[in-house]
Enzyme design. Sequence first.
Site, PDB file in Angstrom:
ATOM      1  N   GLU A 113       0.800  -1.219   0.000  1.00 17.39           N
ATOM      2  CA  GLU A 113       0.000   0.000   0.000  1.00 17.39           C
ATOM      3  C   GLU A 113       0.838   1.277   0.000  1.00 17.39           C
ATOM      4  O   GLU A 113       0.307   2.370  -0.221  1.00 17.39           O
ATOM      5  CB  GLU A 113      -0.941  -0.012   1.207  1.00 17.39           C
ATOM      6  N   GLU A 131       7.563 -21.801   7.457  1.00 16.39           N
ATOM      7  CA  GLU A 131       8.111 -20.906   8.474  1.00 16.39           C
ATOM      8  C   GLU A 131       9.220 -21.553   9.306  1.00 16.39           C
ATOM      9  O   GLU A 131       9.863 -20.891  10.111  1.00 16.39           O
ATOM     10  CB  GLU A 131       7.012 -20.434   9.426  1.00 16.39           C
TER      11      GLU A 131
END
Length: 267
Positions: A77, A108
Amino acid sequence: MITETPSHYDHLEQMSVHDLLVGINNEDKTVPLAVEKAIPQIEALVAATVDRMRAGGRLFYIGAGTSGRLGVVDASECPPTYGVPFDMVIGLIAGGDGAIRKAVEFAEDDPQQAWHDMQAYNLTPQDVVVGIAASGRTPYVIGGLQQARAAGCVTGCVVCNPGSAVAAACEFPVEVVVGPEFVTGSTRMKSGTAQKLVLNMLSTSVMIQLGRVKGNKMIDMQLSNHKLQDRAARMVENELGVSREEAEALLAQFGNVRGAIEGYHRR
């Protein structure tokens, strides 16, 4: 770990929808207060980030699961909101971009993978790496921070447990302890909300410090849809006292609000 401790609520399946919503909302109300306690830590991370980015550095977010997705969202953004290059704020998620939509099992758990992922961007000591991990124990994040710090990067984190391995791996830890989740261990809830709030504060404060806001306006935003074009025209009208038609002409000529204002004053 506090994020894994039992919920304050039980027998959720027996609760009415109303009671479920009230319970979730009551828990959510505590999150901003937990973030408030971490403001001194956030301030230190912002200051260090601004210092490096003024010198040409970039901001990287690394995380897994919900934490990784929040980093990707915040990074993605920044270009449309502040007109910065797409490689100035970068979000990396364990498992790659496909993990944004679909969980990648065990991604992960590799402590070397984050550093490997960052190598594609030619990391330098001017860069900042922020690890995001609710638990504070994600190997992907710990390994990435350790290696980035060894390479001379500024390192920070956003975690929701105190005294975590992720916090120990970086220079500027931000610990937002929100307590047990409404659904035990579901850290996409309060922990995710806390991380989102901190990332909002971090990126917004950094961009303001870098001069990407004038007054309270996003003068470098990209004019990528009709809503933003209309907002930009109103901003130019109000700043310069010109007609709507002239504001639109200036935007068409210079491409954004900053250019329109500066171009008008150069006449």
